[in-house]
Design a protein around this motif. Structure first.
Motif, PDB file in Angstrom:
ATOM      1  N   UNK A  21       0.808  -1.211   0.000  1.00  0.00           N
ATOM      2  CA  UNK A  21       0.000   0.000   0.000  1.00  0.00           C
ATOM      3  C   UNK A  21       0.845   1.266   0.000  1.00  0.00           C
ATOM      4  N   UNK A  22       2.052   1.189   0.575  1.00  0.00           N
ATOM      5  CA  UNK A  22       2.889   2.382   0.713  1.00  0.00           C
ATOM      6  C   UNK A  22       4.035   2.444  -0.283  1.00  0.00           C
ATOM      7  N   UNK A  23       4.347   1.318  -0.920  1.00  0.00           N
ATOM      8  CA  UNK A  23       5.473   1.310  -1.866  1.00  0.00           C
ATOM      9  C   UNK A  23       5.051   0.814  -3.247  1.00  0.00           C
ATOM     10  N   UNK A  24       4.724  -0.445  -3.348  1.00  0.00           N
ATOM     11  CA  UNK A  24       4.468  -1.058  -4.655  1.00  0.00           C
ATOM     12  C   UNK A  24       3.348  -0.350  -5.414  1.00  0.00           C
ATOM     13  N   UNK A  25       2.276  -0.014  -4.705  1.00  0.00           N
ATOM     14  CA  UNK A  25       1.119   0.595  -5.361  1.00  0.00           C
ATOM     15  C   UNK A  25       1.259   2.102  -5.584  1.00  0.00           C
ATOM     16  N   UNK A  26       2.311   2.701  -5.044  1.00  0.00           N
ATOM     17  CA  UNK A  26       2.470   4.161  -5.116  1.00  0.00           C
ATOM     18  C   UNK A  26       3.490   4.568  -6.169  1.00  0.00           C
ATOM     19  N   UNK A  27       4.637   3.910  -6.176  1.00  0.00           N
ATOM     20  CA  UNK A  27       5.723   4.309  -7.082  1.00  0.00           C
ATOM     21  C   UNK A  27       5.658   3.447  -8.343  1.00  0.00           C
ATOM     22  N   UNK A  28       4.617   3.722  -9.139  1.00  0.00           N
ATOM     23  CA  UNK A  28       4.286   2.870 -10.284  1.00  0.00           C
ATOM     24  C   UNK A  28       4.817   3.398 -11.614  1.00  0.00           C
ATOM     25  N   UNK A  29       5.336   4.605 -11.650  1.00  0.00           N
ATOM     26  CA  UNK A  29       5.827   5.170 -12.913  1.00  0.00           C
ATOM     27  C   UNK A  29       6.934   4.297 -13.499  1.00  0.00           C
ATOM     28  N   UNK A  30       6.956   4.150 -14.819  1.00  0.00           N
ATOM     29  CA  UNK A  30       7.993   3.313 -15.446  1.00  0.00           C
ATOM     30  C   UNK A  30       9.411   3.718 -15.058  1.00  0.00           C
ATOM     31  N   UNK A  31       9.654   5.013 -14.913  1.00  0.00           N
ATOM     32  CA  UNK A  31      11.015   5.470 -14.606  1.00  0.00           C
ATOM     33  C   UNK A  31      11.455   5.100 -13.202  1.00  0.00           C
ATOM     34  N   UNK A  32      10.498   4.745 -12.331  1.00  0.00           N
ATOM     35  CA  UNK A  32      10.831   4.382 -10.950  1.00  0.00           C
ATOM     36  C   UNK A  32      10.977   2.885 -10.756  1.00  0.00           C
ATOM     37  N   UNK A  33      10.892   2.137 -11.857  1.00  0.00           N
ATOM     38  CA  UNK A  33      11.085   0.682 -11.779  1.00  0.00           C
ATOM     39  C   UNK A  33      12.571   0.364 -11.899  1.00  0.00           C
ATOM     40  N   UNK A  34      13.333   1.010 -11.088  1.00  0.00           N
ATOM     41  CA  UNK A  34      14.788   0.872 -11.017  1.00  0.00           C
ATOM     42  C   UNK A  34      15.143   0.469  -9.586  1.00  0.00           C
ATOM     43  N   UNK A  35      16.385   0.106  -9.318  1.00  0.00           N
ATOM     44  CA  UNK A  35      16.738  -0.229  -7.939  1.00  0.00           C
ATOM     45  C   UNK A  35      16.470   0.928  -6.979  1.00  0.00           C
ATOM     46  N   UNK A  36      15.940   0.590  -5.822  1.00  0.00           N
ATOM     47  CA  UNK A  36      15.781   1.529  -4.722  1.00  0.00           C
ATOM     48  C   UNK A  36      16.764   1.116  -3.628  1.00  0.00           C
ATOM     49  N   UNK A  37      17.680   2.000  -3.297  1.00  0.00           N
ATOM     50  CA  UNK A  37      18.646   1.742  -2.225  1.00  0.00           C
ATOM     51  C   UNK A  37      18.158   2.485  -0.987  1.00  0.00           C
ATOM     52  N   UNK A  38      17.905   1.736   0.088  1.00  0.00           N
ATOM     53  CA  UNK A  38      17.216   2.300   1.248  1.00  0.00           C
ATOM     54  C   UNK A  38      17.986   2.068   2.538  1.00  0.00           C
ATOM     55  N   UNK A  39      17.971   3.093   3.406  1.00  0.00           N
ATOM     56  CA  UNK A  39      18.403   2.920   4.790  1.00  0.00           C
ATOM     57  C   UNK A  39      17.171   2.928   5.686  1.00  0.00           C
ATOM     58  N   UNK A  40      17.370   2.509   6.914  1.00  0.00           N
ATOM     59  CA  UNK A  40      16.286   2.483   7.894  1.00  0.00           C
ATOM     60  C   UNK A  40      16.220   3.792   8.661  1.00  0.00           C
ATOM     61  N   UNK A  41      15.002   4.206   9.000  1.00  0.00           N
ATOM     62  CA  UNK A  41      14.807   5.361   9.864  1.00  0.00           C
ATOM     63  C   UNK A  41      14.301   4.940  11.229  1.00  0.00           C
ATOM     64  N   UNK A  42      14.138   5.890  12.120  1.00  0.00           N
ATOM     65  CA  UNK A  42      13.700   5.552  13.480  1.00  0.00           C
ATOM     66  C   UNK A  42      12.297   4.950  13.498  1.00  0.00           C
ATOM     67  N   UNK A  43      11.419   5.373  12.574  1.00  0.00           N
ATOM     68  CA  UNK A  43      10.083   4.775  12.527  1.00  0.00           C
ATOM     69  C   UNK A  43      10.142   3.335  12.013  1.00  0.00           C
ATOM     70  N   UNK A  44      11.087   3.039  11.145  1.00  0.00           N
ATOM     71  CA  UNK A  44      11.260   1.667  10.683  1.00  0.00           C
ATOM     72  C   UNK A  44      11.696   0.755  11.824  1.00  0.00           C
ATOM     73  N   UNK A  45      12.495   1.287  12.734  1.00  0.00           N
ATOM     74  CA  UNK A  45      12.965   0.521  13.886  1.00  0.00           C
ATOM     75  C   UNK A  45      11.856   0.252  14.904  1.00  0.00           C
TER      76      UNK A  45
END
Length: 334
Positions: free
Chosen positions: A98-122
């Motif tokens: 609901x927050x990632x796959x369904x939101x960033x749907x543009x063809x140009x965003x179908x590339x690798x996403x390199x992510x770090x964790x934030x305090x809310x992720x923890x």
């Protein structure tokens, strides 16, 4: 515990540990990302975004797709707080779709996403975001605690900054953090700093970019992160880092001080923003501040770097560029 005394004592201990640490080969995981045929790379930076499309997350995503297409970006960088409010409950949590796959749907965003964790992720199941199962479900998702993306012309060093912050351990209030893989904290932080210092020192990239969730310098509500100023900043300055890029504060900003050669860039406007807070005593250091939603782009060539900030409508708010010579560009007579 007095927080100032605790930070000062902790900083002294960490400095001693780093001084005593053996000079081993760096062990941060490195992801190879080939540059374009002309040696360039380009990418977008977004932070503090995962809210099921709410708080203009979907609108920011739409503009990211448009700018990404114009630039023909190579990848996307996330500065953390990927899933609100309390990370993922499990690997099967529907909030991811609901927050990632369904939101960033543009063809140009179908590339690798390199992510770090934030305090809310923890605050959720950290292992879920780090799981290879999640990556098998969504191939774009490349999330690790601390790691390197080597794009030849530039290296991006991703740092897990949440465990550095004393308050999450000393005054967690009513929040619960998933510290699996972090305890014992002192050893964990020593390892990050030692491996980062060695990786930066060994890097031969013309551009060095460090990405973390928490700001080293910020005029917004969270302000400067004292632990990072004390422990991380000296390592970055000693190793000629060009950019420190973060989220955490829900705004866009560019700070450049006479005391440091590093450009401090905040891209934390992926969704909820407009906090109405600003506190910075030296206006000459603040090159740009926008208390709203948006994102950032970076393009790097062998000798030039261009940074652009955009608002929720895709309007350009601020540009910054710099250049440098390569050692191979100098001709030395034999």
């Amino acid at each position: 515990m007095d927080s100032k005394f605790g930070l000062r004592s902790f900083s002294i201990v960490m400095t001693l540990l780093l001084t005593m640490a053996p000079k081993l080969q760096a062990e941060l995981t490195t992801v190879e990302h080939a540059p374009n045929s002309d040696g360039s790379i380009s990418f977008l930076v977004i932070g503090d975004w995962g809210r099921r499309g709410l708080y203009n997350q979907s609108q920011v995503a739409l503009q990211m797709g448009r700018i990404g297409e114009k630039m023909d970006i190579d990848f996307v960088v996330s500065t953390g707080d990927n899933i609100y409010d309390n990370g993922m409950k499990s690997i099967d949590d529907p909030v991811f779709q609901l927050s990632f796959t369904n939101i960033y749907t543009s063809p140009s965003l179908q590339k690798p996403w390199y992510l770090v964790l934030g305090n809310h992720d923890y605050r959720g199941d950290v292992e879920a975001q780090l799981s290879p199962i999640l990556k098998s479900m969504e191939s774009r998702w490349i999330c690790m605690r601390s790691f390197i993306v080597d794009a030849e012309v530039a290296e991006l060093f991703f740092v897990d900054t949440t465990p550095f912050v004393d308050a999450y351990f000393i005054h967690p209030e009513d929040q619960t953090y998933d510290w699996r893989g972090v305890s014992p904290r002192e050893s964990y932080l020593q390892t990050i700093l030692t491996e980062l210092e060695m990786s930066l020192r060994e890097s031969r990239a013309n551009w060095k970019i460090v990405v973390g969730h928490h700001a080293i310098k910020s005029a917004s509500i969270h302000g400067n992160t004292k632990e990072l100023e004390s422990l991380l900043l000296p390592i970055l300055e000693a190793n000629k880092v060009d950019l420190y890029v973060n989220g955490h504060d829900h705004c866009l900003q560019h700070i450049s001080t006479s005391q440091s050669p590093i450009q401090f860039l905040t891209s934390g406007g992926g969704s909820k923003a407009w906090r109405g807070y600003y506190n910075w005593s030296k206006p000459e250091d603040m090159k740009f501040f926008y208390d709203g939603q948006g994102f950032m782009s970076v393009k790097v060539t062998r000798t030039e770097m261009n940074v652009v900030f955009y608002d929720v409508s895709g309007n350009i708010l601020h540009k910054w560029n710099t250049s440098k010579m390569l050692y191979t560009d100098f001709a030395f007579p034999m």
